[in-house]
Write a protein that holds these residues in place. Structure first.
Motif, mmCIF file in Angstrom:
data_model
loop_
_atom_site.group_PDB
_atom_site.id
_atom_site.type_symbol
_atom_site.label_atom_id
_atom_site.label_comp_id
_atom_site.label_asym_id
_atom_site.label_seq_id
_atom_site.Cartn_x
_atom_site.Cartn_y
_atom_site.Cartn_z
ATOM 1 N N ASN A 133 -21.445 -9.230 -1.334
ATOM 2 C CA ASN A 133 -20.559 -9.566 -0.225
ATOM 3 C C ASN A 133 -21.037 -8.713 0.942
ATOM 4 O OD1 ASN A 133 -18.514 -9.325 1.733
ATOM 5 N ND2 ASN A 133 -16.892 -9.656 0.233
ATOM 6 N N PRO A 134 -21.687 -9.313 1.951
ATOM 7 C CA PRO A 134 -22.295 -8.524 3.029
ATOM 8 C C PRO A 134 -21.315 -7.611 3.762
ATOM 9 C CG PRO A 134 -23.042 -10.799 3.132
ATOM 10 C CD PRO A 134 -21.969 -10.740 2.084
ATOM 11 N N GLU A 135 -20.076 -8.048 3.984
ATOM 12 C CA GLU A 135 -19.094 -7.196 4.661
ATOM 13 C C GLU A 135 -18.758 -5.969 3.828
ATOM 14 O OE1 GLU A 135 -15.493 -8.920 6.170
ATOM 15 O OE2 GLU A 135 -16.602 -10.580 7.084
ATOM 16 N N TYR A 136 -18.508 -6.173 2.524
ATOM 17 C CA TYR A 136 -18.169 -5.061 1.653
ATOM 18 C C TYR A 136 -19.354 -4.116 1.499
ATOM 19 C CZ TYR A 136 -16.731 -2.354 -2.376
ATOM 20 O OH TYR A 136 -16.425 -1.303 -3.214
ATOM 21 N N ASP A 137 -20.528 -4.676 1.277
ATOM 22 C CA ASP A 137 -21.714 -3.841 1.115
ATOM 23 C C ASP A 137 -21.986 -3.022 2.371
ATOM 24 O OD1 ASP A 137 -21.947 -4.912 -1.413
ATOM 25 O OD2 ASP A 137 -23.554 -6.299 -0.894
ATOM 26 N N SER A 138 -21.770 -3.611 3.524
ATOM 27 C CA SER A 138 -21.940 -2.890 4.792
ATOM 28 C C SER A 138 -20.931 -1.749 4.896
ATOM 29 C CB SER A 138 -21.782 -3.860 5.958
ATOM 30 O OG SER A 138 -21.848 -3.174 7.174
ATOM 31 N N TYR A 139 -19.684 -2.008 4.504
ATOM 32 C CA TYR A 139 -18.643 -0.972 4.511
ATOM 33 C C TYR A 139 -19.035 0.180 3.587
ATOM 34 C CZ TYR A 139 -14.468 1.368 2.755
ATOM 35 O OH TYR A 139 -13.578 2.317 2.320
ATOM 36 N N ILE A 140 -19.507 -0.132 2.391
ATOM 37 C CA ILE A 140 -19.901 0.908 1.432
ATOM 38 C C ILE A 140 -21.041 1.745 2.006
ATOM 39 C CG2 ILE A 140 -20.982 1.316 -0.816
ATOM 40 C CD1 ILE A 140 -18.021 0.663 -1.022
ATOM 41 N N GLU A 141 -22.037 1.104 2.560
ATOM 42 C CA GLU A 141 -23.163 1.836 3.146
ATOM 43 C C GLU A 141 -22.706 2.709 4.311
ATOM 44 O OE1 GLU A 141 -26.507 -0.730 3.989
ATOM 45 O OE2 GLU A 141 -26.309 -1.698 2.034
ATOM 46 N N PHE A 142 -21.849 2.178 5.176
ATOM 47 C CA PHE A 142 -21.346 2.938 6.320
ATOM 48 C C PHE A 142 -20.514 4.137 5.859
ATOM 49 C CE2 PHE A 142 -17.953 3.898 9.313
ATOM 50 C CZ PHE A 142 -18.697 4.255 10.421
ATOM 51 N N SER A 143 -19.570 3.902 4.935
ATOM 52 C CA SER A 143 -18.708 5.001 4.498
ATOM 53 C C SER A 143 -19.502 6.055 3.738
ATOM 54 C CB SER A 143 -17.532 4.484 3.670
ATOM 55 O OG SER A 143 -17.967 3.814 2.534
ATOM 56 N N SER A 144 -20.474 5.639 2.930
ATOM 57 C CA SER A 144 -21.311 6.609 2.218
ATOM 58 C C SER A 144 -22.089 7.475 3.195
ATOM 59 C CB SER A 144 -22.278 5.891 1.284
ATOM 60 O OG SER A 144 -21.585 5.194 0.298
ATOM 61 N N SER A 145 -22.630 6.861 4.212
ATOM 62 C CA SER A 145 -23.361 7.593 5.245
ATOM 63 C C SER A 145 -22.432 8.563 5.975
ATOM 64 C CB SER A 145 -23.989 6.602 6.228
ATOM 65 O OG SER A 145 -24.576 7.279 7.300
ATOM 66 N N PHE A 146 -21.231 8.105 6.290
ATOM 67 C CA PHE A 146 -20.246 8.959 6.963
ATOM 68 C C PHE A 146 -19.923 10.182 6.112
ATOM 69 C CE2 PHE A 146 -15.893 10.383 7.369
ATOM 70 C CZ PHE A 146 -15.800 10.647 8.723
ATOM 71 N N ASP A 160 -8.469 7.881 10.854
ATOM 72 C CA ASP A 160 -7.753 6.724 11.381
ATOM 73 C C ASP A 160 -8.321 5.441 10.788
ATOM 74 O OD1 ASP A 160 -10.155 7.113 12.727
ATOM 75 O OD2 ASP A 160 -9.429 6.283 14.615
ATOM 76 N N SER A 161 -9.459 5.539 10.130
ATOM 77 C CA SER A 161 -10.084 4.430 9.406
ATOM 78 C C SER A 161 -10.351 4.881 7.981
ATOM 79 C CB SER A 161 -11.410 4.031 10.058
ATOM 80 O OG SER A 161 -11.192 3.536 11.352
ATOM 81 N N ASN A 162 -10.543 3.944 7.088
ATOM 82 C CA ASN A 162 -10.786 4.286 5.689
ATOM 83 C C ASN A 162 -12.279 4.498 5.442
ATOM 84 O OD1 ASN A 162 -10.743 4.711 2.979
ATOM 85 N ND2 ASN A 162 -10.199 2.634 2.427
ATOM 86 N N TYR A 163 -12.676 5.760 5.428
ATOM 87 C CA TYR A 163 -14.069 6.116 5.163
ATOM 88 C C TYR A 163 -14.288 6.514 3.708
ATOM 89 C CZ TYR A 163 -14.680 6.234 10.216
ATOM 90 O OH TYR A 163 -14.747 5.889 11.540
ATOM 91 N N ILE A 164 -13.255 6.438 2.892
ATOM 92 C CA ILE A 164 -13.356 6.872 1.503
ATOM 93 C C ILE A 164 -13.252 5.639 0.606
ATOM 94 C CG2 ILE A 164 -12.396 8.367 -0.277
ATOM 95 C CD1 ILE A 164 -11.252 10.068 2.069
ATOM 96 N N PRO A 165 -14.377 5.127 0.129
ATOM 97 C CA PRO A 165 -14.381 3.853 -0.586
ATOM 98 C C PRO A 165 -13.955 3.920 -2.047
ATOM 99 C CG PRO A 165 -16.589 4.702 -0.424
ATOM 100 C CD PRO A 165 -15.708 5.647 0.343
ATOM 101 N N THR A 166 -13.822 5.121 -2.603
ATOM 102 C CA THR A 166 -13.489 5.250 -4.028
ATOM 103 C C THR A 166 -12.815 6.593 -4.285
ATOM 104 O OG1 THR A 166 -14.410 5.427 -6.261
ATOM 105 C CG2 THR A 166 -15.866 6.061 -4.462
ATOM 106 N N PHE A 167 -11.863 6.594 -5.226
ATOM 107 C CA PHE A 167 -11.248 7.847 -5.649
ATOM 108 C C PHE A 167 -12.291 8.822 -6.153
ATOM 109 C CE2 PHE A 167 -6.942 5.819 -6.805
ATOM 110 C CZ PHE A 167 -6.319 6.357 -5.696
#
Length: 175
Positions: A133-146, A160-167
């Motif tokens: 899923n390109p949107e989800y994969d992009s989010y994961i890559e962005f949040s991991s980089s952050f 103010d945004s969700n940068y934490i993709p997993t517990f």
């Protein structure tokens, strides 16, 4: 008097027989062994429970808990039970379909020692299987980089945004 662990790792599990062995293996392979693992099974109907019981019987730092009558109570109640049963000053989370590098507990303990006032610690993640899923994969890559970029720094101004993709990227002070 038994020394309390600095870190308790909570693993919430519901029908993860396919992944739970790899998760628990990654926890027992940690280079630093002074932590406890609290596995809370949320009423699994697959073979998760016997697998977790085997690990709890073999390793003294792994404890298994279930809800009364092995009910399914949902993630919030499962995490709450794990926190209630934990003895550590800090709580780290490892999702039951994730696994950690062998030095992750060591990394957390060093981070805590270097930042004794820290109440909330996050770390970067590496996704092994992307979702297609390109949107989800992009989010994961962005949040991991952050998370990697801000490792060891105060991220609260950015929440103010969700940068934490997993517990599995979170460790918090229990109090």
């Amino acid at each position: 008097m038994k020394k309390q662990p600095l870190i308790s790792v909570i693993v919430a599990s519901y029908n993860y027989a396919k992944y739970i062995k790899e998760t628990l293996d990654s926890l027992i392979r940690q280079t630093n062994k002074s932590f406890e693992v609290i596995v809370v099974d949320d009423g699994s109907r697959d073979q998760s429970l016997p697998i977790i019981e085997e690990y709890a019987n073999r390793f003294k730092n792994i404890k298994l808990y279930t809800h009364p009558s092995n009910q399914n109570r949902g993630l919030a109640e499962t995490v709450k039970l794990g926190i209630e049963k934990s003895n550590g000053e800090y709580i780290a989370f490892c999702e039951s379909d994730d696994y950690w590098t062998n030095n992750h507990i060591e990394y957390l303990q060093n981070t805590i020692q270097q930042n004794p006032l820290a109440n909330f610690i996050v770390n970067g993640i590496k996704v092994i299987n992307l979702s297609n899923n390109p949107e989800y994969d992009s989010y994961i890559e962005f949040s991991s980089s952050f998370l990697k970029k801000h490792s060891g720094s105060n991220i609260f101004p950015y929440l103010d945004s969700n940068y934490i993709p997993t517990f599995s990227a979170v460790c918090v002070k229990k109090k």
